[in-house]
Design a protein around this motif. Sequence first.
Motif, PDB file in Angstrom:
ATOM      1  N   ALA A  88       0.851  -1.201   0.000  1.00 55.26           N
ATOM      2  CA  ALA A  88       0.000   0.000   0.000  1.00 55.26           C
ATOM      3  C   ALA A  88       0.881   1.242   0.000  1.00 55.26           C
ATOM      4  O   ALA A  88       0.422   2.341  -0.335  1.00 55.26           O
ATOM      5  N   HIS A  89       2.145   1.079   0.375  1.00 50.66           N
ATOM      6  CA  HIS A  89       3.084   2.206   0.336  1.00 50.66           C
ATOM      7  C   HIS A  89       3.410   2.606  -1.106  1.00 50.66           C
ATOM      8  O   HIS A  89       4.287   3.431  -1.325  1.00 50.66           O
ATOM      9  N   THR A  90       2.728   2.018  -2.063  1.00 48.71           N
ATOM     10  CA  THR A  90       2.806   2.485  -3.456  1.00 48.71           C
ATOM     11  C   THR A  90       2.261   3.902  -3.587  1.00 48.71           C
ATOM     12  O   THR A  90       2.524   4.581  -4.574  1.00 48.71           O
ATOM     13  N   THR A 124       6.244   9.706   3.617  1.00 45.86           N
ATOM     14  CA  THR A 124       6.582   9.586   5.033  1.00 45.86           C
ATOM     15  C   THR A 124       7.298  10.849   5.491  1.00 45.86           C
ATOM     16  O   THR A 124       8.024  11.477   4.710  1.00 45.86           O
ATOM     17  N   ALA A 125       7.110  11.182   6.750  1.00 40.76           N
ATOM     18  CA  ALA A 125       7.877  12.277   7.337  1.00 40.76           C
ATOM     19  C   ALA A 125       9.312  11.790   7.550  1.00 40.76           C
ATOM     20  O   ALA A 125       9.538  10.601   7.826  1.00 40.76           O
ATOM     21  N   CYS A 126      10.274  12.707   7.443  1.00 39.04           N
ATOM     22  CA  CYS A 126      11.684  12.355   7.693  1.00 39.04           C
ATOM     23  C   CYS A 126      11.854  11.738   9.073  1.00 39.04           C
ATOM     24  O   CYS A 126      12.798  10.969   9.303  1.00 39.04           O
ATOM     25  N   THR A 136       9.885  17.244   6.869  1.00 39.60           N
ATOM     26  CA  THR A 136       9.835  17.160   5.402  1.00 39.60           C
ATOM     27  C   THR A 136       9.335  15.773   5.033  1.00 39.60           C
ATOM     28  O   THR A 136       9.630  14.789   5.719  1.00 39.60           O
ATOM     29  N   ARG A 137       8.577  15.703   3.939  1.00 42.08           N
ATOM     30  CA  ARG A 137       8.006  14.406   3.551  1.00 42.08           C
ATOM     31  C   ARG A 137       8.669  13.889   2.290  1.00 42.08           C
ATOM     32  O   ARG A 137       8.973  14.654   1.371  1.00 42.08           O
ATOM     33  N   VAL A 138       8.926  12.598   2.269  1.00 43.60           N
ATOM     34  CA  VAL A 138       9.519  11.968   1.083  1.00 43.60           C
ATOM     35  C   VAL A 138       8.590  10.850   0.607  1.00 43.60           C
ATOM     36  O   VAL A 138       7.891  10.220   1.407  1.00 43.60           O
TER      37      VAL A 138
HETATM   38  C1  HEM Z   1       4.202  -3.246   7.872  1.00 45.71           C
HETATM   39  C2  HEM Z   1       4.065  -2.353   8.797  1.00 45.71           C
HETATM   40  C3  HEM Z   1       3.929  -0.894   8.484  1.00 45.71           C
HETATM   41  C4  HEM Z   1       4.704   0.103   8.958  1.00 45.71           C
HETATM   42  C5  HEM Z   1       5.867  -0.016   9.933  1.00 45.71           C
HETATM   43  C6  HEM Z   1       4.228   1.334   8.366  1.00 45.71           C
HETATM   44  C7  HEM Z   1       4.747   2.582   8.613  1.00 45.71           C
HETATM   45  C8  HEM Z   1       4.373   3.732   7.967  1.00 45.71           C
HETATM   46  C9  HEM Z   1       4.960   5.030   8.189  1.00 45.71           C
HETATM   47  C10 HEM Z   1       6.043   5.343   9.187  1.00 45.71           C
HETATM   48  C11 HEM Z   1       4.345   5.906   7.362  1.00 45.71           C
HETATM   49  C12 HEM Z   1       4.593   7.403   7.251  1.00 45.71           C
HETATM   50  C13 HEM Z   1       3.625   8.134   8.174  1.00 45.71           C
HETATM   51  C14 HEM Z   1       3.757   9.640   8.087  1.00 45.71           C
HETATM   52  O1  HEM Z   1       4.887  10.151   8.136  1.00 45.71           O
HETATM   53  O2  HEM Z   1       2.707  10.295   7.969  1.00 45.71           O
HETATM   54  C15 HEM Z   1       3.373   5.166   6.611  1.00 45.71           C
HETATM   55  C16 HEM Z   1       2.554   5.720   5.663  1.00 45.71           C
HETATM   56  C17 HEM Z   1       1.593   5.014   5.000  1.00 45.71           C
HETATM   57  N1  HEM Z   1       1.181   3.728   5.276  1.00 45.71           N
HETATM   58 FE1  HEM Z   1       2.215   2.374   6.336  1.00 45.71          FE
HETATM   59  N2  HEM Z   1       3.176   1.062   7.549  1.00 45.71           N
HETATM   60  C18 HEM Z   1       2.957  -0.302   7.594  1.00 45.71           C
HETATM   61  C19 HEM Z   1       1.925  -0.964   6.956  1.00 45.71           C
HETATM   62  C20 HEM Z   1       0.938  -0.363   6.241  1.00 45.71           C
HETATM   63  C21 HEM Z   1      -0.277  -1.024   5.804  1.00 45.71           C
HETATM   64  C22 HEM Z   1      -0.642  -2.458   6.136  1.00 45.71           C
HETATM   65  C23 HEM Z   1      -0.989  -0.113   5.094  1.00 45.71           C
HETATM   66  C24 HEM Z   1      -2.325  -0.250   4.438  1.00 45.71           C
HETATM   67  C25 HEM Z   1      -2.802  -1.354   3.969  1.00 45.71           C
HETATM   68  C26 HEM Z   1      -0.212   1.105   5.075  1.00 45.71           C
HETATM   69  C27 HEM Z   1      -0.553   2.251   4.390  1.00 45.71           C
HETATM   70  C28 HEM Z   1       0.174   3.421   4.420  1.00 45.71           C
HETATM   71  C29 HEM Z   1      -0.065   4.541   3.521  1.00 45.71           C
HETATM   72  C30 HEM Z   1      -1.049   4.580   2.374  1.00 45.71           C
HETATM   73  C31 HEM Z   1       0.832   5.553   3.912  1.00 45.71           C
HETATM   74  C32 HEM Z   1       0.969   6.955   3.330  1.00 45.71           C
HETATM   75  C33 HEM Z   1       0.238   7.944   4.232  1.00 45.71           C
HETATM   76  C34 HEM Z   1       0.297   9.376   3.749  1.00 45.71           C
HETATM   77  O3  HEM Z   1       0.848   9.673   2.690  1.00 45.71           O
HETATM   78  O4  HEM Z   1      -0.266  10.220   4.464  1.00 45.71           O
HETATM   79  N3  HEM Z   1       0.919   0.931   5.810  1.00 45.71           N
HETATM   80  N4  HEM Z   1       3.390   3.845   7.005  1.00 45.71           N
END
Ligand code: HEM
Length: 329
Positions: free
Chosen positions: A191-193, A197-199, A241-243
Amino acid sequence: MADGVLPAALTVAFLLLLGTIGAAHGQLQMGFYSDSCPGAEDMVTAAVQEAAASDATILPALVRLQFHDCFVRGCDASVLITSAGNAAEVNNNKHQGLRGLDVVDRAKAELEEQCPGVVSCADIIALAARDAIAMTNGPSFEVPTGRRDGLSSNVRDADVLPDVSDSIQVLRSKFAASSLNDRDLVLLTAAHTIGTTACFFVKDRLYSYPLPGSRTGSDPSIPAAFLSELKARCAPGDFNTRVPLDRGSQGTFDDSILRNIRAGLVPIASDAALEASNATGALVGAYLGAASSSFAQDFVGAMIKMGTIGAITGDAGEIRDVCSAFNTN
Ligand code: HEM
Protein backbone atom coordinates in the motif's frame (compact mmCIF):
# COMPACT_ATOMS: atom_id res chain seq x y z
CA MET A 1 -37.20 -35.35 -12.82
CA ALA A 2 -33.60 -34.54 -13.65
CA ASP A 3 -34.80 -30.98 -14.25
CA GLY A 4 -35.97 -30.76 -10.67
CA VAL A 5 -32.90 -32.39 -9.08
CA LEU A 6 -30.22 -30.41 -10.81
CA PRO A 7 -31.38 -26.94 -9.78
CA ALA A 8 -31.88 -28.15 -6.21
CA ALA A 9 -28.32 -29.50 -6.14
CA LEU A 10 -27.05 -26.27 -7.60
CA THR A 11 -29.01 -24.27 -5.06
CA VAL A 12 -27.46 -26.26 -2.24
CA ALA A 13 -24.00 -25.75 -3.74
CA PHE A 14 -24.71 -22.05 -4.14
CA LEU A 15 -25.92 -21.73 -0.55
CA LEU A 16 -22.85 -23.59 0.67
CA LEU A 17 -20.70 -21.20 -1.34
CA LEU A 18 -22.53 -18.23 0.13
CA GLY A 19 -22.05 -19.70 3.57
CA THR A 20 -18.33 -19.99 2.91
CA ILE A 21 -18.13 -16.38 1.78
CA GLY A 22 -20.20 -15.33 4.77
CA ALA A 23 -17.94 -17.23 7.14
CA ALA A 24 -14.83 -15.71 5.59
CA HIS A 25 -16.14 -12.22 6.31
CA GLY A 26 -17.72 -12.99 9.67
CA GLN A 27 -21.15 -11.41 9.56
CA LEU A 28 -20.07 -8.74 7.14
CA GLN A 29 -21.73 -8.69 3.76
CA MET A 30 -21.56 -6.85 0.48
CA GLY A 31 -24.10 -4.03 0.25
CA PHE A 32 -25.13 -4.22 3.93
CA TYR A 33 -26.78 -0.78 3.61
CA SER A 34 -28.56 -1.40 0.29
CA ASP A 35 -31.98 -1.37 2.02
CA SER A 36 -31.32 0.61 5.20
CA CYS A 37 -29.41 3.48 3.56
CA PRO A 38 -29.13 2.94 -0.20
CA GLY A 39 -27.04 6.05 -0.83
CA ALA A 40 -24.49 5.29 1.92
CA GLU A 41 -21.58 4.16 -0.22
CA ASP A 42 -22.07 7.00 -2.73
CA MET A 43 -22.13 9.54 0.08
CA VAL A 44 -18.82 8.29 1.41
CA THR A 45 -17.36 8.41 -2.11
CA ALA A 46 -18.58 12.00 -2.50
CA ALA A 47 -16.98 13.02 0.80
CA VAL A 48 -13.65 11.46 -0.23
CA GLN A 49 -13.83 13.10 -3.65
CA GLU A 50 -14.53 16.46 -2.09
CA ALA A 51 -11.59 16.16 0.30
CA ALA A 52 -9.25 14.98 -2.46
CA ALA A 53 -10.27 17.86 -4.72
CA SER A 54 -8.60 20.31 -2.36
CA ASP A 55 -5.82 17.98 -1.13
CA ALA A 56 -4.99 14.80 -3.03
CA THR A 57 -2.58 13.70 -0.29
CA ILE A 58 -5.62 12.82 1.79
CA LEU A 59 -6.10 9.67 -0.31
CA PRO A 60 -3.06 7.73 0.95
CA ALA A 61 -3.81 9.03 4.45
CA LEU A 62 -7.25 7.37 4.31
CA VAL A 63 -5.70 4.02 3.37
CA ARG A 64 -3.30 4.26 6.30
CA LEU A 65 -6.22 5.16 8.56
CA GLN A 66 -7.89 1.82 7.86
CA PHE A 67 -4.69 -0.06 8.70
CA HIS A 68 -4.39 1.83 11.99
CA ASP A 69 -8.05 1.22 12.79
CA CYS A 70 -8.03 -2.50 12.04
CA PHE A 71 -4.74 -3.40 13.74
CA VAL A 72 -5.79 -1.98 17.08
CA ARG A 73 -8.78 -3.72 18.71
CA GLY A 74 -10.03 -4.64 15.22
CA CYS A 75 -11.89 -2.55 12.64
CA ASP A 76 -14.10 -0.78 15.16
CA ALA A 77 -13.32 2.93 14.65
CA SER A 78 -11.65 3.06 18.08
CA VAL A 79 -8.96 5.23 16.47
CA LEU A 80 -11.47 8.03 15.84
CA ILE A 81 -12.38 8.57 19.49
CA THR A 82 -11.22 11.84 21.04
CA SER A 83 -13.82 11.98 23.80
CA ALA A 84 -11.60 9.95 26.14
CA GLY A 85 -9.21 12.92 26.40
CA ASN A 86 -5.48 12.19 26.11
CA ALA A 87 -6.13 8.61 27.17
CA ALA A 88 -7.72 7.75 23.80
CA GLU A 89 -6.03 5.37 21.42
CA VAL A 90 -5.32 8.15 18.93
CA ASN A 91 -2.98 9.79 21.44
CA ASN A 92 -0.49 6.95 21.15
CA ASN A 93 2.71 8.00 19.31
CA LYS A 94 2.26 5.05 16.98
CA HIS A 95 -0.49 7.03 15.28
CA GLN A 96 1.87 9.91 14.58
CA GLY A 97 0.93 11.77 11.42
CA LEU A 98 -2.43 10.02 11.09
CA ARG A 99 -4.82 12.08 8.96
CA GLY A 100 -8.22 11.74 7.36
CA LEU A 101 -10.22 11.45 10.59
CA ASP A 102 -11.99 14.68 9.68
CA VAL A 103 -13.04 13.26 6.30
CA VAL A 104 -14.71 10.35 8.08
CA ASP A 105 -16.36 12.79 10.50
CA ARG A 106 -17.76 14.85 7.61
CA ALA A 107 -19.06 11.79 5.77
CA LYS A 108 -20.69 10.64 8.99
CA ALA A 109 -22.39 14.03 9.55
CA GLU A 110 -23.90 13.86 6.05
CA LEU A 111 -24.97 10.24 6.52
CA GLU A 112 -26.66 11.10 9.82
CA GLU A 113 -28.85 13.61 7.96
CA GLN A 114 -29.98 11.00 5.42
CA CYS A 115 -30.05 7.85 7.55
CA PRO A 116 -29.71 8.64 11.25
CA GLY A 117 -28.16 5.92 13.39
CA VAL A 118 -27.57 3.47 10.54
CA VAL A 119 -24.04 3.65 9.12
CA SER A 120 -21.09 2.84 11.38
CA CYS A 121 -17.91 4.88 11.52
CA ALA A 122 -15.94 1.64 11.11
CA ASP A 123 -17.65 1.03 7.77
CA ILE A 124 -17.02 4.61 6.67
CA ILE A 125 -13.29 4.06 7.29
CA ALA A 126 -13.31 0.87 5.18
CA LEU A 127 -15.33 2.46 2.37
CA ALA A 128 -13.18 5.60 2.32
CA ALA A 129 -9.98 3.53 2.08
CA ARG A 130 -11.51 1.52 -0.76
CA ASP A 131 -12.47 4.74 -2.57
CA ALA A 132 -9.03 6.24 -1.99
CA ILE A 133 -7.38 3.25 -3.67
CA ALA A 134 -9.63 3.54 -6.73
CA MET A 135 -9.04 7.31 -6.89
CA THR A 136 -5.28 6.81 -7.09
CA ASN A 137 -5.72 4.56 -10.16
CA GLY A 138 -5.77 1.44 -8.07
CA PRO A 139 -8.29 -1.38 -8.37
CA SER A 140 -12.01 -0.71 -7.86
CA PHE A 141 -13.62 -3.25 -5.59
CA GLU A 142 -16.54 -3.93 -3.31
CA VAL A 143 -15.98 -4.19 0.41
CA PRO A 144 -18.22 -6.09 2.80
CA THR A 145 -19.94 -3.86 5.36
CA GLY A 146 -21.96 -4.27 8.54
CA ARG A 147 -19.26 -3.39 11.07
CA ARG A 148 -20.38 -1.82 14.34
CA ASP A 149 -18.45 0.78 16.30
CA GLY A 150 -16.48 -0.25 19.37
CA LEU A 151 -17.02 0.90 22.93
CA SER A 152 -13.40 1.33 24.05
CA SER A 153 -10.40 3.38 23.04
CA ASN A 154 -7.30 3.24 25.23
CA VAL A 155 -3.99 4.87 24.53
CA ARG A 156 -1.92 1.74 25.23
CA ASP A 157 -3.97 -0.44 22.86
CA ALA A 158 -2.06 1.04 19.92
CA ASP A 159 1.29 -0.29 21.21
CA VAL A 160 0.68 -3.35 19.03
CA LEU A 161 1.14 -1.39 15.79
CA PRO A 162 4.31 -2.19 13.84
CA ASP A 163 7.29 0.17 13.97
CA VAL A 164 9.52 1.11 11.06
CA SER A 165 12.43 -0.31 13.05
CA ASP A 166 10.80 -3.73 13.59
CA SER A 167 12.74 -6.69 12.21
CA ILE A 168 11.09 -8.83 9.58
CA GLN A 169 10.46 -11.46 12.28
CA VAL A 170 8.64 -8.93 14.46
CA LEU A 171 6.65 -7.63 11.50
CA ARG A 172 5.63 -11.17 10.61
CA SER A 173 4.56 -11.95 14.15
CA LYS A 174 2.61 -8.69 14.53
CA PHE A 175 0.72 -9.48 11.32
CA ALA A 176 0.22 -13.09 12.39
CA ALA A 177 -1.34 -11.82 15.63
CA SER A 178 -4.01 -10.24 13.41
CA SER A 179 -4.36 -13.49 11.42
CA LEU A 180 -2.44 -12.05 8.48
CA ASN A 181 0.19 -14.23 6.81
CA ASP A 182 3.42 -13.42 4.97
CA ARG A 183 1.57 -12.85 1.71
CA ASP A 184 -0.76 -10.37 3.42
CA LEU A 185 2.26 -8.64 4.95
CA VAL A 186 3.87 -8.17 1.54
CA LEU A 187 0.66 -7.15 -0.21
CA LEU A 188 -0.49 -4.75 2.48
CA THR A 189 2.93 -3.16 2.89
CA ALA A 190 2.73 -2.53 -0.84
CA ALA A 191 0.00 0.00 0.00
CA HIS A 192 3.08 2.21 0.34
CA THR A 193 2.81 2.48 -3.46
CA ILE A 194 1.02 5.73 -2.60
CA GLY A 195 1.83 8.44 -0.12
CA THR A 196 4.74 9.87 1.76
CA THR A 197 6.58 9.59 5.03
CA ALA A 198 7.88 12.28 7.34
CA CYS A 199 11.68 12.35 7.69
CA PHE A 200 11.01 11.49 11.33
CA PHE A 201 10.58 7.85 10.27
CA VAL A 202 13.68 7.85 8.05
CA LYS A 203 16.25 9.80 10.09
CA ASP A 204 17.53 6.90 12.19
CA ARG A 205 18.49 4.97 9.06
CA LEU A 206 20.40 7.97 7.76
CA TYR A 207 22.22 9.25 10.82
CA SER A 208 22.05 6.93 13.81
CA TYR A 209 21.95 3.41 12.46
CA PRO A 210 23.89 1.04 14.78
CA LEU A 211 27.12 -0.17 13.16
CA PRO A 212 29.77 -2.65 14.36
CA GLY A 213 32.05 -1.41 17.14
CA SER A 214 29.38 0.70 18.88
CA ARG A 215 29.53 3.22 16.05
CA THR A 216 26.50 4.78 14.40
CA GLY A 217 26.04 6.03 10.86
CA SER A 218 23.92 5.19 7.83
CA ASP A 219 22.18 1.89 7.14
CA PRO A 220 24.70 0.15 4.85
CA SER A 221 21.89 -1.57 2.94
CA ILE A 222 20.79 1.76 1.40
CA PRO A 223 22.28 2.13 -2.09
CA ALA A 224 24.80 5.05 -2.12
CA ALA A 225 22.99 7.30 -4.61
CA PHE A 226 19.67 6.81 -2.81
CA LEU A 227 21.34 7.54 0.53
CA SER A 228 22.60 10.89 -0.82
CA GLU A 229 19.13 11.62 -2.17
CA LEU A 230 17.49 10.87 1.19
CA LYS A 231 20.09 12.87 3.13
CA ALA A 232 19.48 15.84 0.83
CA ARG A 233 15.73 15.61 1.54
CA CYS A 234 16.01 14.82 5.25
CA ALA A 235 18.77 16.97 6.75
CA PRO A 236 19.83 16.15 10.33
CA GLY A 237 17.19 17.44 12.73
CA ASP A 238 14.52 17.80 10.03
CA PHE A 239 11.61 15.64 11.18
CA ASN A 240 8.84 17.11 9.07
CA THR A 241 9.83 17.16 5.40
CA ARG A 242 8.01 14.41 3.55
CA VAL A 243 9.52 11.97 1.08
CA PRO A 244 7.69 9.57 -1.23
CA LEU A 245 7.34 6.01 0.05
CA ASP A 246 7.35 4.80 -3.58
CA ARG A 247 10.17 6.72 -5.21
CA GLY A 248 9.07 8.14 -8.57
CA SER A 249 5.44 7.00 -8.28
CA GLN A 250 3.94 8.34 -5.07
CA GLY A 251 0.60 9.50 -6.48
CA THR A 252 -0.33 6.36 -8.39
CA PHE A 253 -1.29 2.93 -7.18
CA ASP A 254 0.91 0.49 -9.10
CA ASP A 255 3.49 -2.24 -8.52
CA SER A 256 6.54 0.02 -8.73
CA ILE A 257 6.80 -0.18 -4.92
CA LEU A 258 7.75 -3.85 -5.37
CA ARG A 259 10.58 -2.90 -7.75
CA ASN A 260 11.74 -0.27 -5.29
CA ILE A 261 11.64 -2.74 -2.40
CA ARG A 262 13.68 -5.22 -4.44
CA ALA A 263 16.25 -2.55 -5.31
CA GLY A 264 16.46 -1.16 -1.76
CA LEU A 265 15.08 2.19 -2.94
CA VAL A 266 12.56 2.59 -0.13
CA PRO A 267 12.94 5.19 2.62
CA ILE A 268 11.51 3.29 5.58
CA ALA A 269 13.29 0.30 7.09
CA SER A 270 10.18 -1.88 7.45
CA ASP A 271 9.65 -1.81 3.68
CA ALA A 272 13.28 -2.68 3.03
CA ALA A 273 12.97 -5.48 5.62
CA LEU A 274 10.69 -7.47 3.32
CA GLU A 275 13.84 -8.44 1.44
CA ALA A 276 15.46 -9.65 4.66
CA SER A 277 13.50 -12.90 4.82
CA ASN A 278 13.44 -15.57 2.15
CA ALA A 279 9.70 -16.00 2.55
CA THR A 280 8.69 -12.37 2.09
CA GLY A 281 11.49 -11.65 -0.41
CA ALA A 282 10.28 -14.53 -2.58
CA LEU A 283 6.76 -13.10 -2.54
CA VAL A 284 8.03 -9.69 -3.65
CA GLY A 285 9.84 -11.45 -6.51
CA ALA A 286 6.81 -13.55 -7.41
CA TYR A 287 4.55 -10.52 -7.74
CA LEU A 288 7.21 -8.71 -9.76
CA GLY A 289 7.40 -11.68 -12.11
CA ALA A 290 3.64 -12.02 -12.45
CA ALA A 291 1.19 -9.85 -14.37
CA SER A 292 0.52 -6.63 -12.48
CA SER A 293 -3.17 -7.60 -12.45
CA SER A 294 -2.28 -10.47 -10.11
CA PHE A 295 -0.74 -8.03 -7.62
CA ALA A 296 -3.78 -5.73 -7.80
CA GLN A 297 -6.21 -8.63 -7.43
CA ASP A 298 -4.39 -10.17 -4.47
CA PHE A 299 -3.96 -6.74 -2.88
CA VAL A 300 -7.75 -6.36 -2.93
CA GLY A 301 -8.11 -9.74 -1.22
CA ALA A 302 -5.64 -8.71 1.48
CA MET A 303 -7.41 -5.38 2.05
CA ILE A 304 -10.75 -7.15 2.43
CA LYS A 305 -9.13 -9.59 4.85
CA MET A 306 -7.56 -6.76 6.85
CA GLY A 307 -10.99 -5.12 6.94
CA THR A 308 -12.46 -8.10 8.77
CA ILE A 309 -9.96 -8.13 11.67
CA GLY A 310 -11.92 -8.13 14.93
CA ALA A 311 -14.98 -6.61 13.24
CA ILE A 312 -17.96 -6.48 15.58
CA THR A 313 -21.36 -7.15 14.10
CA GLY A 314 -24.98 -7.84 14.99
CA ASP A 315 -26.04 -6.21 18.25
CA ALA A 316 -22.54 -5.78 19.69
CA GLY A 317 -21.00 -2.32 19.98
CA GLU A 318 -23.03 0.61 18.70
CA ILE A 319 -23.59 2.88 15.73
CA ARG A 320 -22.05 6.12 16.94
CA ASP A 321 -23.88 9.40 16.46
CA VAL A 322 -20.56 11.17 16.01
CA CYS A 323 -17.41 9.28 15.09
CA SER A 324 -15.16 11.04 17.59
CA ALA A 325 -17.30 10.22 20.64
CA PHE A 326 -19.07 7.23 22.17
CA ASN A 327 -22.85 7.59 22.37
CA THR A 328 -24.00 8.90 25.71
CA ASN A 329 -27.41 7.22 25.88
C1 HEM B 1 4.20 -3.25 7.87
C2 HEM B 1 4.06 -2.35 8.80
C3 HEM B 1 3.93 -0.89 8.48
C4 HEM B 1 4.70 0.10 8.96
C5 HEM B 1 5.87 -0.02 9.93
C6 HEM B 1 4.23 1.33 8.37
C7 HEM B 1 4.75 2.58 8.61
C8 HEM B 1 4.37 3.73 7.97
C9 HEM B 1 4.96 5.03 8.19
C10 HEM B 1 6.04 5.34 9.19
C11 HEM B 1 4.34 5.91 7.36
C12 HEM B 1 4.59 7.40 7.25
C13 HEM B 1 3.63 8.13 8.17
C14 HEM B 1 3.76 9.64 8.09
O1 HEM B 1 4.89 10.15 8.14
O2 HEM B 1 2.71 10.30 7.97
C15 HEM B 1 3.37 5.17 6.61
C16 HEM B 1 2.55 5.72 5.66
C17 HEM B 1 1.59 5.01 5.00
N1 HEM B 1 1.18 3.73 5.28
FE1 HEM B 1 2.21 2.37 6.34
N2 HEM B 1 3.18 1.06 7.55
C18 HEM B 1 2.96 -0.30 7.59
C19 HEM B 1 1.92 -0.96 6.96
C20 HEM B 1 0.94 -0.36 6.24
C21 HEM B 1 -0.28 -1.02 5.80
C22 HEM B 1 -0.64 -2.46 6.14
C23 HEM B 1 -0.99 -0.11 5.09
C24 HEM B 1 -2.32 -0.25 4.44
C25 HEM B 1 -2.80 -1.35 3.97
C26 HEM B 1 -0.21 1.11 5.07
C27 HEM B 1 -0.55 2.25 4.39
C28 HEM B 1 0.17 3.42 4.42
C29 HEM B 1 -0.06 4.54 3.52
C30 HEM B 1 -1.05 4.58 2.37
C31 HEM B 1 0.83 5.55 3.91
C32 HEM B 1 0.97 6.95 3.33
C33 HEM B 1 0.24 7.94 4.23
C34 HEM B 1 0.30 9.38 3.75
O3 HEM B 1 0.85 9.67 2.69
O4 HEM B 1 -0.27 10.22 4.46
N3 HEM B 1 0.92 0.93 5.81
N4 HEM B 1 3.39 3.85 7.01
